[in-house]
Design a protein around this motif. Sequence first.
Motif, PDB file in Angstrom:
ATOM      1  N   ALA A 103       0.836  -1.204   0.000  1.00 60.37           N
ATOM      2  CA  ALA A 103       0.000   0.000   0.000  1.00 60.37           C
ATOM      3  C   ALA A 103       0.870   1.254   0.000  1.00 60.37           C
ATOM      4  N   GLN A 104       1.953   1.240   0.774  1.00 62.85           N
ATOM      5  CA  GLN A 104       2.845   2.394   0.787  1.00 62.85           C
ATOM      6  C   GLN A 104       3.520   2.576  -0.562  1.00 62.85           C
ATOM      7  N   ARG A 105       3.918   1.483  -1.190  1.00 63.93           N
ATOM      8  CA  ARG A 105       4.557   1.572  -2.500  1.00 63.93           C
ATOM      9  C   ARG A 105       3.595   2.167  -3.520  1.00 63.93           C
ATOM     10  N   LEU A 106       2.354   1.678  -3.519  1.00 67.02           N
ATOM     11  CA  LEU A 106       1.365   2.140  -4.493  1.00 67.02           C
ATOM     12  C   LEU A 106       0.966   3.602  -4.268  1.00 67.02           C
ATOM     13  N   SER A 107       0.862   4.015  -3.026  1.00 66.78           N
ATOM     14  CA  SER A 107       0.434   5.383  -2.712  1.00 66.78           C
ATOM     15  C   SER A 107       1.598   6.353  -2.552  1.00 66.78           C
ATOM     16  N   HIS A 108       2.814   5.818  -2.631  1.00 64.97           N
ATOM     17  CA  HIS A 108       4.033   6.610  -2.481  1.00 64.97           C
ATOM     18  C   HIS A 108       4.011   7.384  -1.158  1.00 64.97           C
ATOM     19  N   THR A 109       3.653   6.664  -0.093  1.00 62.73           N
ATOM     20  CA  THR A 109       3.696   7.209   1.260  1.00 62.73           C
ATOM     21  C   THR A 109       4.547   6.279   2.117  1.00 62.73           C
ATOM     22  N   GLY A 110       5.327   6.843   2.975  1.00 62.54           N
ATOM     23  CA  GLY A 110       6.181   6.039   3.840  1.00 62.54           C
ATOM     24  C   GLY A 110       5.769   6.181   5.287  1.00 62.54           C
ATOM     25  N   SER A 111       6.404   5.399   6.121  1.00 61.63           N
ATOM     26  CA  SER A 111       6.173   5.512   7.556  1.00 61.63           C
ATOM     27  C   SER A 111       7.509   5.416   8.273  1.00 61.63           C
ATOM     28  N   PHE A 112       7.519   5.943   9.483  1.00 59.83           N
ATOM     29  CA  PHE A 112       8.749   5.899  10.254  1.00 59.83           C
ATOM     30  C   PHE A 112       8.415   5.872  11.730  1.00 59.83           C
ATOM     31  N   GLY A 113       9.383   5.473  12.496  1.00 63.90           N
ATOM     32  CA  GLY A 113       9.280   5.532  13.949  1.00 63.90           C
ATOM     33  C   GLY A 113      10.537   6.180  14.481  1.00 63.90           C
ATOM     34  N   TRP A 114      10.376   6.971  15.547  1.00 65.51           N
ATOM     35  CA  TRP A 114      11.523   7.662  16.140  1.00 65.51           C
ATOM     36  C   TRP A 114      11.361   7.643  17.645  1.00 65.51           C
ATOM     37  N   LYS A 115      12.390   7.187  18.337  1.00 65.83           N
ATOM     38  CA  LYS A 115      12.409   7.218  19.795  1.00 65.83           C
ATOM     39  C   LYS A 115      13.392   8.312  20.216  1.00 65.83           C
ATOM     40  N   PRO A 116      12.883   9.503  20.524  1.00 64.27           N
ATOM     41  CA  PRO A 116      13.775  10.625  20.845  1.00 64.27           C
ATOM     42  C   PRO A 116      14.719  10.354  22.013  1.00 64.27           C
ATOM     43  N   ASP A 117      14.299   9.525  22.967  1.00 58.47           N
ATOM     44  CA  ASP A 117      15.144   9.303  24.140  1.00 58.47           C
ATOM     45  C   ASP A 117      16.446   8.597  23.812  1.00 58.47           C
ATOM     46  N   ASP A 118      16.441   7.717  22.804  1.00 61.10           N
ATOM     47  CA  ASP A 118      17.701   7.053  22.429  1.00 61.10           C
ATOM     48  C   ASP A 118      18.107   7.319  20.981  1.00 61.10           C
ATOM     49  N   GLY A 119      17.291   8.068  20.240  1.00 59.95           N
ATOM     50  CA  GLY A 119      17.637   8.440  18.875  1.00 59.95           C
ATOM     51  C   GLY A 119      17.359   7.379  17.829  1.00 59.95           C
ATOM     52  N   GLU A 120      16.800   6.240  18.226  1.00 56.18           N
ATOM     53  CA  GLU A 120      16.542   5.171  17.255  1.00 56.18           C
ATOM     54  C   GLU A 120      15.475   5.612  16.258  1.00 56.18           C
ATOM     55  N   ILE A 121      15.779   5.407  14.975  1.00 59.77           N
ATOM     56  CA  ILE A 121      14.853   5.743  13.898  1.00 59.77           C
ATOM     57  C   ILE A 121      14.689   4.513  13.015  1.00 59.77           C
ATOM     58  N   VAL A 122      13.446   4.226  12.661  1.00 61.69           N
ATOM     59  CA  VAL A 122      13.142   3.113  11.766  1.00 61.69           C
ATOM     60  C   VAL A 122      12.305   3.658  10.617  1.00 61.69           C
ATOM     61  N   TRP A 123      12.705   3.342   9.408  1.00 62.08           N
ATOM     62  CA  TRP A 123      11.974   3.772   8.220  1.00 62.08           C
ATOM     63  C   TRP A 123      11.420   2.566   7.477  1.00 62.08           C
TER      64      TRP A 123
END
Length: 99
Positions: free
Chosen positions: A23-43
């Motif tokens: 669905a993200q590929r077809l709609s050209h929308t992405g998602s991400f997660g960010w934990k500010p306390d440790d800086g971890e980012i997931v795309w």
Amino acid sequence: MDITERKVAEEAIRRSEAYLAEAQRLSHTGSFGWKPDDGEIVWSDETYRIYEYDSTLKPTVDSVVQRVHPDDRALAQQVIDRVSQTGTDFEHEYRFVIG
């Protein structure tokens, strides 16, 4: 029986993740997660495609800020700084520049 239920649940999660990725590929929308306390980012894979970054590279806040439109960069950095300090939820929209 417990093992069977677990395998069924794991398969349902994999199927759901595959549907989301498509669905993200077809709609050209992405998602991400960010934990500010440790800086971890997931795309998501689509977020890597949108930002035109190699998916083997670990995303950073700086890699996001680099893509923010120059006119929006100061405000985006203020939001990032505030969230980093407070850990509160946020919603923010900004323009970004590719290439």
